[in-house]
Design an enzyme around this catalytic site. Structure first.
Site, PDB file in Angstrom:
ATOM      1  CE  LYS A 185     111.802  55.850  17.633  1.00 31.92           C
ATOM      2  NZ  LYS A 185     112.123  56.026  16.151  1.00 31.92           N
ATOM      3  CD  GLU A 259      98.503  64.186  16.459  1.00 33.88           C
ATOM      4  OE1 GLU A 259      97.923  63.792  15.426  1.00 33.88           O
ATOM      5  OE2 GLU A 259      99.595  64.755  16.446  1.00 33.88           O
ATOM      6  CB  CYS A 293      98.160  64.145  11.560  1.00 38.98           C
ATOM      7  SG  CYS A 293      98.711  65.237  12.884  1.00 38.98           S
ATOM      8  CD  GLU A 394      97.094  60.758   7.912  1.00 40.69           C
ATOM      9  OE1 GLU A 394      97.036  61.846   8.521  1.00 40.69           O
ATOM     10  OE2 GLU A 394      97.514  59.711   8.433  1.00 40.69           O
TER      11      GLU A 394
END
Length: 508
Positions: A185, A259, A293, A394
């Site tokens: 997906k 992750e 990331c 983040e």
């Protein structure tokens, strides 16, 4: 007036076939550099998930694929790598059009990396310990034991929008290397390159081994993480969504790899090569416009060199070229969407409100020819403290927070003062000392005098809330196998079985 050519249409790939979604719905894919629709992609629903699971289960149940010898599986992985290289320009064009990543990065980094990943696993699979024999031992009696590693089954692979092809292959390659069947997906905003690659892979593997369904994560991702017919979920995305995937997977005790986010700290020691720091640290945070990331978004600089480092960073930042990602001369493309761009700018504003100083950038940029895109200037925030929002959360944009430290111990403490642990680094000419510091840093990838130096044979993954499990190389195969012990007894006389007397007090 010349008639416009119709937009390319991307259906689902299920059981090796291009099929329309059950509900017949398609949605536009938007080019983030221009705001224009560039493709139509299938919008699946849970019925499509059921169909993909059925196809994947039938493929996995066929021992011809599940039990394929490692040497034959190696040939399949090499064939996929060759497919990627043969279709590199096509895949790169799709990637740039939907993600905003620069053509120079996709062609020079992403495409070679994913081909190399399949080639790496094609070699690793030949020696991977699918069967290991333990030494015979006399306790509790003389016996022989083998440890078998077998594919898990049907794997649901959910990827993020920032590096579509790379994230796709980081999951698909080890899953296929282990002998699983997969359902991918991709992110709803960047699906086109993944759908095309899934179609190419379907030409190499048996029908049903490679399936891809597209649509909204809240519908398709949710259905996959809850589906009883899916044995394993691998997810890349935000930490909050990773937690939701975990909760959903717990309903059926699926195997899970996640992750997630990061807030990579890099410690600049007083003896570091400061020109290398300026170029390398900005490579660590500006690549893909900061939408990575493992970006190095916190730069911890010793007080003795702080002002000099800021000056060099500002100078190098001024050399960045914002522009059309299809132009090979472009350094940085757009944010993935206007809403995400506004989020990045709001973080910059919060930093200033909490006492940070904008050394350069900090604004939205207008790019000629890309008026429909949302571009953020490469930004350096000075005088940041580690408790500020910009140092703890983040941002996922081209924003570097520069923090001053006095002692190495203080720098290590600040580096580890984060919920994340995906990446970290050290800039120093003393490589022995740098390795000592690396030992203390709580992150899955540590870089010394570099950033984003990712090898396809080295493990990649996070500590703490950056996730668990490892991708790349033989370490990634570990996440896609179950482990079974098979024991063979040598003693066939039941009267001589050393432990049987615990239960059987008499032997006839």
């Amino acid at each position: 007036m010349a008639e416009q050519s119709p937009m390319q249409k991307f259906p689902l790939i299920i059981n090796g076939e291009r099929i329309d979604p059950v509900a017949g719905l398609y949605t536009d894919v938007i080019n983030p550099a221009t705001g224009d629709a560039v493709a139509r992609v299938a919008s699946a629903d849970p019925d499509d998930v059921d169909n993909a699971v059925a196809a994947a289960r039938a493929a996995f149940n066929d021992p011809a694929w599940r039990n394929m010898e490692p040497l034959e599986r190696s040939k399949v992985l090499y064939a996929i790598a060759n497919k990627i290289l043969a279709h590199a320009p096509e895949l790169a064009a799709l990637e740039v059009a939907c993600s905003g990543g620069t053509i120079s990065r996709v062609m020079a980094l992403d495409i070679p990396a994913v081909a190399d990943l399949f080639m790496t696993l094609a070699e690793e699979v030949k020696s991977y310990p699918f069967v290991t024999s333990l030494s015979p031992r006399p306790i509790p009696e003389m016996c022989h034991t083998q440890v078998w590693k077998e594919p898990i089954g049907v794997c649901g692979l959910i990827t993020a929008w920032n590096f579509p092809i790379l994230l796709f292959c980081m999951k698909v390659a080890p899953a296929l290397a282990a002998g699983n069947a997969v359902i991918v997906k991709p992110a709803e905003s960047t699906p086109t390159s993944s759908v095309r690659l899934a179609e190419l892979i379907s030409e190499v593997v048996p029908k049903g081994v490679m399936n891809i369904i597209t649509g909204r994560g809240s519908i398709i991702g949710e259905a996959m993480s809850l589906h009883k017919g899916i044995d394993k979920i691998s997810f890349t995305g935000s930490t909050d969504m990773g937690k939701r995937v975990q909760r959903n997977a717990a309903e059926t005790l699926k195997r899970v790899t996640v992750e997630l986010g990061g807030k990579g700290p890099a410690i600049v020691m007083p003896d570091a090569n400061l020109d290398l720091v300026a170029y390398g640290a900005l490579f660590g945070v500006y690549i893909n416009s900061g939408q990575a990331c493992e970006s190095g978004t916190r730069l911890l600089v010793h007080e003795s060199i702080y002002d000099t480092v800021i000056e060099k960073l500002v100078k190098v930042s001024g050399q960045m070229v914002l522009g059309n990602p299809n132009d090979p001369g472009t350094s940085m493309g757009p944010m993935t969407s206007a809403s995400h761009g506004e989020s990045v700018l709001s973080y910059i504003k919060s930093g200033v409100e909490q006492g940070a100083r904008i050394a350069c950038g900090g604004n939205r940029a207008e790019i000629a020819g890309c008026e429909g895109g949302f571009f953020v200037e490469p930004t350096i925030l000075a005088d940041v403290t580690n408790d500020m929002k910009v140092a703890q959360e983040e941002i996922f944009g081209p924003v570097l927070s520069v923090i001053k430290y006095s002692t190495t111990e203080e720098a290590i403490e600040m580096a580890n003062d984060s919920i994340y642990g995906l990446s970290a680094g050290v800039w120093s000419n003393d490589l022995v000392k740098a390795q000592e510091i690396a030992r203390e840093l709580q992150a899955g990838s540590i870089w010394i005098n570099d950033w984003h130096m990712m090898r396809t044979d080295a493990p990649f993954g996070g500590y703490k809330q950056s996730g668990y499990g490892r991708e790349f190389g033989k370490y990634s195969i570990d996440s896609y196998v179950e482990t079974k012990a098979v024991n063979i007894a040598f003693e066939s006389d039941y009267r001589k079985k050393s432990l049987y007397s615990i239960l059987h007090k008499r032997f006839s």
